[in-house]
Design an enzyme around this catalytic site. Structure first.
Site, short mmCIF file in Angstrom:
data_model
loop_
_atom_site.label_atom_id
_atom_site.label_comp_id
_atom_site.label_asym_id
_atom_site.label_seq_id
_atom_site.Cartn_x
_atom_site.Cartn_y
_atom_site.Cartn_z
N THR A 1 0.86 -1.20 -0.02
CA THR A 1 -0.12 0.15 0.00
C THR A 1 0.77 1.30 -0.02
O THR A 1 0.72 2.20 -0.62
CB THR A 1 -0.93 -0.07 1.18
N THR B 1 1.70 -4.44 4.09
CA THR B 1 1.30 -5.03 5.40
C THR B 1 0.66 -6.05 5.79
O THR B 1 0.81 -6.75 6.58
CB THR B 1 0.40 -3.92 6.24
N ASP B 2 -0.03 -6.90 4.64
CA ASP B 2 -0.95 -7.94 4.72
C ASP B 2 -0.09 -9.10 5.12
O ASP B 2 -0.55 -9.94 6.11
CB ASP B 2 -1.88 -8.14 3.55
N SER C 1 1.52 -7.26 -1.09
CA SER C 1 2.15 -8.49 -0.43
C SER C 1 1.09 -9.66 -0.26
O SER C 1 1.73 -10.73 0.19
CB SER C 1 2.45 -8.06 0.91
N1 ASP Z 1 -2.76 -5.09 0.39
C1 ASP Z 1 -1.68 -4.60 0.91
C2 ASP Z 1 -0.52 -5.24 0.89
O1 ASP Z 1 -0.43 -6.06 1.81
C3 ASP Z 1 -2.16 -3.68 2.33
C4 ASP Z 1 -0.82 -2.78 2.67
O2 ASP Z 1 0.18 -2.83 2.27
O3 ASP Z 1 -1.38 -2.12 3.83
O4 ASP Z 1 0.39 -5.20 0.02
#
Ligand code: ASP
Length: 336
Positions: A12, A85-86, A54
């Protein structure tokens, strides 16, 4: 001034709006250009390793990250990895275990809102990450919401809130206070009581991962056949997410799962007990259902998160010598 390498992987933090939804678009240079204050903290070079949400990150990407660190290890004082973050808890656990004898900081960060969005948490997270990388404390850490967390204790607890990650069963490492990183004495006490294994002074990349690992979330009504199907499909290790302190429904229950446990163990499958609770780990010596599970061959995962257990299991299975239980033709799924 310290020299830090930013290894960009997407997430993200780097995302831009597209007709199909948010997708990683900014490269490492783009990230740095949006936060000019970073140039006051350290000298930064950037590397584009991948541009992935991710969700798409796989164990082979952990290996690519570890190899990128190794290739640049002598040229930099520390490293920041920008990441979605995932699956960050998996990547931070993976790098924690894969980088043995690490003598430099490796700081993973990301954000809940894209860097280009108003009110984004990305600038603050990048500042925390680069401050930590420049500070020089060796190890793999997550930098998020002004905090540092040891890589293998990371868990994402919020999909939206900025304070999204918690350190599970281990004190937070440090907080950023007015630009200064303050290390937590409780974490140092924890480290003194739980020293990290070292096999020497040279960086070693552990990259033999056997990915034939699954996680089973126990629910009332779970069937023996679901576990035996995993075994028959070639699964070599299972993290069992159990209830509370950890146990398997036994002969007292119409949902007795001990036959499947016995089947898996007889086939040489490694079973690790984790808990569905967030905190305090498993204590499988406490209840009859836990003690029976141990007697049947389930190994307690202790205080580890299930993410950390998954990675440990992949490494343990990848590094174990071939045995009759793991014929060579069924071990083709290794990350090299
Ligand atoms: N879907 C995103 C990822 O994990 C979420 C994020 O980065 O906060 O790449």
């Amino acid at each position: 001034m310290k020299k830090i390498l930013l290894i960009a992987t997407g997430g993200t933090i780097a995302s831009v709006q597209t007709a199909d939804g948010l997708m990683p678009g900014l490269d490492g240079k783009g990230l740095i250009e949006h936060v000019p204050e970073l140039r006051n903290i350290c000298h930064i070079d950037t590397m584009e390793l991948m541009k992935l949400d991710s969700t798409n990150i796989q164990p082979e990407h952990w290996v690519q990250m570890a190899r990128a660190l190794e290739a640049n290890y002598d040229k930099y004082d520390g490293f920041v990895i920008s990441h979605g973050t995932d699956t960050m808890a998996f990547t931070s656990s993976a790098l924690y275990y894969m980088l043995e004898n690490l003598a430099k900081p490796v700081i993973i960060t990301g954000s809940q809102l894209s860097l280009t969005e108003e009110g984004s948490d990305a600038p603050a997270n990048l500042i925390t990450a680069f401050t930590a990388a420049a500070k020089g404390r060796p190890g793999v850490y997550l930098a998020f919401y002004g905090r540092l967390i040891q890589g293998n204790t990371v868990k994402k607890l919020h999909t939206e809130q900025f304070y999204a990650f918690k350190s599970i069963n281990v004190p937070e490492v440090a907080v950023l206070n007015h630009g200064e990183l303050e290390f937590n004495p409780e974490y140092d006490q924890y480290l003194a009581q739980n020293p990290r294994h070292s096999s020497g002074s040279r960086l070693i990349i552990r990259d033999k991962l056997d990915t034939r690992v699954a996680v089973v979330d126990l629910i009332p009504g779970y069937k023996n056949e679901y576990i035996t199907a995993l075994v028959d499909a070639g699964c070599r290790g299972i993290v069992l997410n159990l209830y509370g302190a950890g146990g398997i429904p036994g002969t007292e229950s119409p949902g007795n799962l001990l036959p499947a446990i016995d089947y898996a163990i007889a086939k040489g499958v490694k079973l690790l007990g984790a808990t569905q609770c967030i905190n305090d780990g498993v204590n499988m010596d406490r209840y009859e259902v836990g003690i029976t599970a141990l007697k049947h061959g389930v190994v307690s995962g202790g205080m580890l998160t299930s993410e950390a257990m998954v990675v440990k299991l992949m490494l343990e299975l990848g590094e174990q010598p071939l045995s009759s239980n793991a014929p060579a033709d069924r071990r083709t799924n290794h990350c090299k």
